[in-house]
Write a protein that holds these residues in place. Sequence first.
Motif, mmCIF file in Angstrom:
data_model
loop_
_atom_site.group_PDB
_atom_site.id
_atom_site.type_symbol
_atom_site.label_atom_id
_atom_site.label_comp_id
_atom_site.label_asym_id
_atom_site.label_seq_id
_atom_site.Cartn_x
_atom_site.Cartn_y
_atom_site.Cartn_z
ATOM 1 N N THR A 204 0.964 -1.117 0.038
ATOM 2 C CA THR A 204 0.030 -0.020 0.090
ATOM 3 C C THR A 204 0.832 1.144 -0.008
ATOM 4 O O THR A 204 1.910 1.384 0.750
ATOM 5 C CB THR A 204 -0.881 0.004 1.345
ATOM 6 N N GLN A 205 0.604 2.267 -0.907
ATOM 7 C CA GLN A 205 1.491 3.405 -0.927
ATOM 8 C C GLN A 205 1.115 4.217 0.265
ATOM 9 O O GLN A 205 0.136 4.346 0.588
ATOM 10 C CB GLN A 205 1.093 4.134 -2.301
ATOM 11 N N THR A 206 2.188 5.092 0.626
ATOM 12 C CA THR A 206 2.179 6.052 1.686
ATOM 13 C C THR A 206 1.537 7.532 1.131
ATOM 14 O O THR A 206 1.502 7.573 -0.095
ATOM 15 C CB THR A 206 3.316 6.228 2.358
ATOM 16 N N LEU A 207 0.933 8.253 1.795
ATOM 17 C CA LEU A 207 0.573 9.477 1.254
ATOM 18 C C LEU A 207 1.891 10.306 0.574
ATOM 19 O O LEU A 207 1.381 10.836 -0.407
ATOM 20 C CB LEU A 207 0.131 10.255 2.493
ATOM 21 N N THR A 208 3.010 10.055 1.019
ATOM 22 C CA THR A 208 3.838 10.866 0.504
ATOM 23 C C THR A 208 4.176 10.315 -0.930
ATOM 24 O O THR A 208 4.324 11.014 -1.737
ATOM 25 C CB THR A 208 5.466 10.694 1.354
ATOM 26 N N LYS A 209 4.195 8.891 -0.966
ATOM 27 C CA LYS A 209 4.503 8.244 -2.470
ATOM 28 C C LYS A 209 3.453 8.577 -3.292
ATOM 29 O O LYS A 209 3.773 8.717 -4.487
ATOM 30 C CB LYS A 209 4.853 6.849 -1.944
ATOM 31 N N SER A 210 2.389 8.578 -2.753
ATOM 32 C CA SER A 210 1.117 8.532 -3.520
ATOM 33 C C SER A 210 0.898 10.185 -4.121
ATOM 34 O O SER A 210 0.317 10.258 -5.124
ATOM 35 C CB SER A 210 0.250 8.096 -3.176
ATOM 36 N N GLY A 211 1.558 11.061 -3.318
ATOM 37 C CA GLY A 211 1.385 12.388 -3.814
ATOM 38 C C GLY A 211 0.200 13.005 -3.108
ATOM 39 O O GLY A 211 -0.054 14.090 -3.362
ATOM 40 N N LEU A 212 -0.633 12.184 -2.344
ATOM 41 C CA LEU A 212 -1.668 12.930 -1.834
ATOM 42 C C LEU A 212 -1.487 13.679 -0.417
ATOM 43 O O LEU A 212 -2.219 14.560 -0.394
ATOM 44 C CB LEU A 212 -2.503 11.756 -1.177
ATOM 45 N N LEU A 213 -0.234 13.713 -0.058
ATOM 46 C CA LEU A 213 0.114 14.617 1.011
ATOM 47 C C LEU A 213 0.276 15.919 0.571
ATOM 48 O O LEU A 213 -0.020 16.721 1.026
ATOM 49 C CB LEU A 213 1.456 13.889 1.797
ATOM 50 N N ALA A 214 0.849 15.795 -0.530
ATOM 51 C CA ALA A 214 1.266 17.110 -1.180
ATOM 52 C C ALA A 214 -0.006 18.036 -1.572
ATOM 53 O O ALA A 214 -0.369 19.076 -1.644
ATOM 54 C CB ALA A 214 2.066 17.280 -2.523
ATOM 55 N N VAL A 215 -1.099 17.163 -2.072
ATOM 56 C CA VAL A 215 -2.398 17.625 -2.419
ATOM 57 C C VAL A 215 -3.109 18.057 -1.151
ATOM 58 O O VAL A 215 -3.512 19.255 -1.252
ATOM 59 C CB VAL A 215 -3.337 16.521 -3.142
ATOM 60 N N LEU A 216 -3.148 17.507 -0.149
ATOM 61 C CA LEU A 216 -3.713 17.629 0.961
ATOM 62 C C LEU A 216 -3.065 19.029 1.526
ATOM 63 O O LEU A 216 -3.888 19.950 2.130
ATOM 64 C CB LEU A 216 -3.882 16.614 2.107
ATOM 65 N N LEU A 217 -1.835 19.135 1.674
ATOM 66 C CA LEU A 217 -1.081 20.244 2.133
ATOM 67 C C LEU A 217 -1.470 21.591 1.342
ATOM 68 O O LEU A 217 -1.608 22.531 1.904
ATOM 69 C CB LEU A 217 0.301 20.039 2.358
ATOM 70 N N GLN A 218 -1.356 21.417 0.157
ATOM 71 C CA GLN A 218 -1.612 22.530 -0.793
ATOM 72 C C GLN A 218 -3.170 23.104 -0.516
ATOM 73 O O GLN A 218 -3.574 24.191 -0.649
ATOM 74 C CB GLN A 218 -1.532 22.143 -2.237
ATOM 75 N N ARG A 219 -4.123 22.115 -0.362
ATOM 76 C CA ARG A 219 -5.609 22.487 -0.067
ATOM 77 C C ARG A 219 -5.562 23.156 1.393
ATOM 78 O O ARG A 219 -6.550 24.251 1.388
ATOM 79 C CB ARG A 219 -6.302 21.248 0.021
ATOM 80 N N GLN A 220 -5.066 22.722 2.225
ATOM 81 C CA GLN A 220 -5.007 23.206 3.616
ATOM 82 C C GLN A 220 -4.603 24.876 3.638
ATOM 83 O O GLN A 220 -4.825 25.801 4.070
ATOM 84 C CB GLN A 220 -4.098 22.536 4.486
ATOM 85 N N ARG A 221 -3.266 24.888 2.790
ATOM 86 C CA ARG A 221 -2.504 26.217 2.618
ATOM 87 C C ARG A 221 -3.607 27.375 1.917
ATOM 88 O O ARG A 221 -3.750 28.140 2.359
ATOM 89 C CB ARG A 221 -1.235 26.163 1.850
ATOM 90 N N SER A 222 -3.991 26.702 0.675
ATOM 91 C CA SER A 222 -5.157 27.511 0.118
ATOM 92 C C SER A 222 -6.315 28.025 1.051
ATOM 93 O O SER A 222 -6.837 29.241 0.687
ATOM 94 C CB SER A 222 -5.622 26.753 -1.151
ATOM 95 N N GLU A 223 -6.848 26.995 1.610
ATOM 96 C CA GLU A 223 -7.895 27.445 2.538
ATOM 97 C C GLU A 223 -7.347 28.622 3.700
ATOM 98 O O GLU A 223 -8.313 29.355 4.030
ATOM 99 C CB GLU A 223 -8.313 26.367 3.267
#
Length: 81
Positions: free
Chosen positions: A5-24
């Motif tokens: 199972t891929q981690t959040l970092t490897k899948s790129g989801l962590l970057a997406v979540l952090l970017q959405r949080q920063r935008s908000e």
Amino acid sequence: MRKLTQTLTKSGLLAVLLQRQRSEVIRLAERRAHRKHIRASLWNTLTWPYRALTAPRLVDVSAERFCRNHPAPDLNLSPGQ
């Protein structure tokens, strides 16, 4: 072979979540600043007549001094002097 199972970092989801949080966070800060600006403008518009009427005035300064007609000084045109 077992699939990992891929981690959040490897899948790129962590970057997406952090970017959405920063935008908000940025969006909320901009909304807060805009509301503060609008509130200050409204308050200044409503309170300037009161401030103008209650502002301290200098005692010796009056418009009468500048509006009064002063007589011309007497000119001594005698040739003896």
